[in-house]
Design an enzyme around this catalytic site. Sequence first.
Site, PDB file in Angstrom:
ATOM      1  N   ASN A 165       0.806  -1.212   0.000  1.00 31.58           N
ATOM      2  CA  ASN A 165       0.000   0.000   0.000  1.00 31.58           C
ATOM      3  C   ASN A 165       0.845   1.270   0.000  1.00 31.58           C
ATOM      4  O   ASN A 165       0.348   2.357   0.303  1.00 31.58           O
ATOM      5  CB  ASN A 165      -0.959   0.020   1.191  1.00 31.58           C
ATOM      6  CG  ASN A 165      -2.190   0.849   0.919  1.00 31.58           C
ATOM      7  OD1 ASN A 165      -2.701   0.869  -0.205  1.00 31.58           O
ATOM      8  ND2 ASN A 165      -2.688   1.539   1.930  1.00 31.58           N
TER       9      ASN A 165
ATOM     10  N   GLU B 200     -10.876   1.494   7.611  1.00 30.83           N
ATOM     11  CA  GLU B 200     -10.099   0.931   8.714  1.00 30.83           C
ATOM     12  C   GLU B 200     -11.071   0.400   9.773  1.00 30.83           C
ATOM     13  O   GLU B 200     -11.747   1.164  10.451  1.00 30.83           O
ATOM     14  CB  GLU B 200      -9.175   1.985   9.323  1.00 30.83           C
ATOM     15  CG  GLU B 200      -8.064   2.455   8.396  1.00 30.83           C
ATOM     16  CD  GLU B 200      -6.893   1.487   8.343  1.00 30.83           C
ATOM     17  OE1 GLU B 200      -6.932   0.461   9.059  1.00 30.83           O
ATOM     18  OE2 GLU B 200      -5.939   1.768   7.592  1.00 30.83           O
TER      19      GLU B 200
END
Length: 437
Positions: free
Chosen positions: A263, A390
């Site tokens: 990422n 998240e």
Amino acid sequence: MPREVLHILVLLCVVLGLASAGRYEDYKLYEVKPETVAQRDALHAIAEESSDKYDFLSLSRIHTQSARVLVPPKHDVSFRVQLESQQIPFELRDANFGRTIHAEVLQNRMLRQSKPYSGTGRLGTERYYSHDEINAYLDDLAARYPSRVFVRVVGKSYEGRLLKTITITNGDGITGKNVVFMDGAFHAREWISPATVVYIIGELVENFDEHAELLATYDWVIMPVVNADGYEYTQLSSDTRLWRKTRQPVTVNNTVCYGTDPNRNFDFHWMEKGASSNPCSNTYAGPRAFSEPEAVVVRDVMHSLSGRGIMYLTIHSYGYALFYPWGWGPELPDTWEDLHEVAAIGADAIRSYSGTEYEVGSSTALYGEAAGASDDYAFNEGFALSYTMELPSGGSSGFDPPPTEIDRLVKETWVGIRAMGKRVTTKYPSPVTKTVV
């Protein structure tokens, strides 16, 4: 196997295993609770200056959110002194993290043995599943729902594991529909991510009637496990449980370090703020952009959806947040209000369902710069909406929700994503399509 017998066996294995808690023996896990912006800034400075000493498992830009920090025994005293000198409140959450994580790994092994997946039927929420089991589930769905489900091998990981996507439709044979693209398990240790994505796949396919409106004018393309090598590596032992990166080795000055943060590996503001050039760092961006085959696969799937990909959603943990671009810096896109609107709908739905509070905002504003991330890349490549979700924390480290928490977490997450999906289908309607003859 009776539940009582399984429970006894698990406890026995845990007790026997405590004698060898591995590399995390006597590591301390702290929760640090800054109360002011100055304390937050001081904590960020400690994290940046001492990344080789302490493992910051979480660190937010929001000064009211706590951070979890894993500290080896030899640095324990100095860590406490640094916090006390800055008057930053903290508390000890786990005096021997090694034993805690070892017990968790043993429990997962026992559950896998006692509750094996046969290769047919829906995956449950009673345990975490391996990459091979998840792939088998995708293939089973394609076999049972051939008019609505299509599975493709879209590439291989560095170690040769097959990376698959599942395309979920309503079976009407109409092409050219807009697409929601979702992925999971970018970071190896975030087990709740693929568990959530697999649950969502099951809802869209096996509870189709309940969610038909989401598929009336949209298709969903889902890749449940991006970082297959890293994900499997975390399941080997307690020593590897917190591994984050891929597994491709990098040699610098005769030193071999393994893995890149996938990422941080995307070719958009690559190797800028929030990414590391140190191959041994958890946020190492790689020797070059798209050095990791796993990142290349995600990129190619995005490109294959050009003109149709409307919302990109990548599932991570942990943080109680819905991020949108930009992550490379503090600027906001011109369409930030659209991004915020759809994310807020998801956060509101979760709050109404379970009371769990999500923060909504740009990646940089909420958690700091993270250049080279997949959500920024997707947005720059034409996805109108792009998010990193998240999920809530769980367990001692935050990355290890116990199996008993999986069902609750995946269901509340789906409530939020379903609400976002409903808004997307009306806000960005699919163009006129043609029926396949």
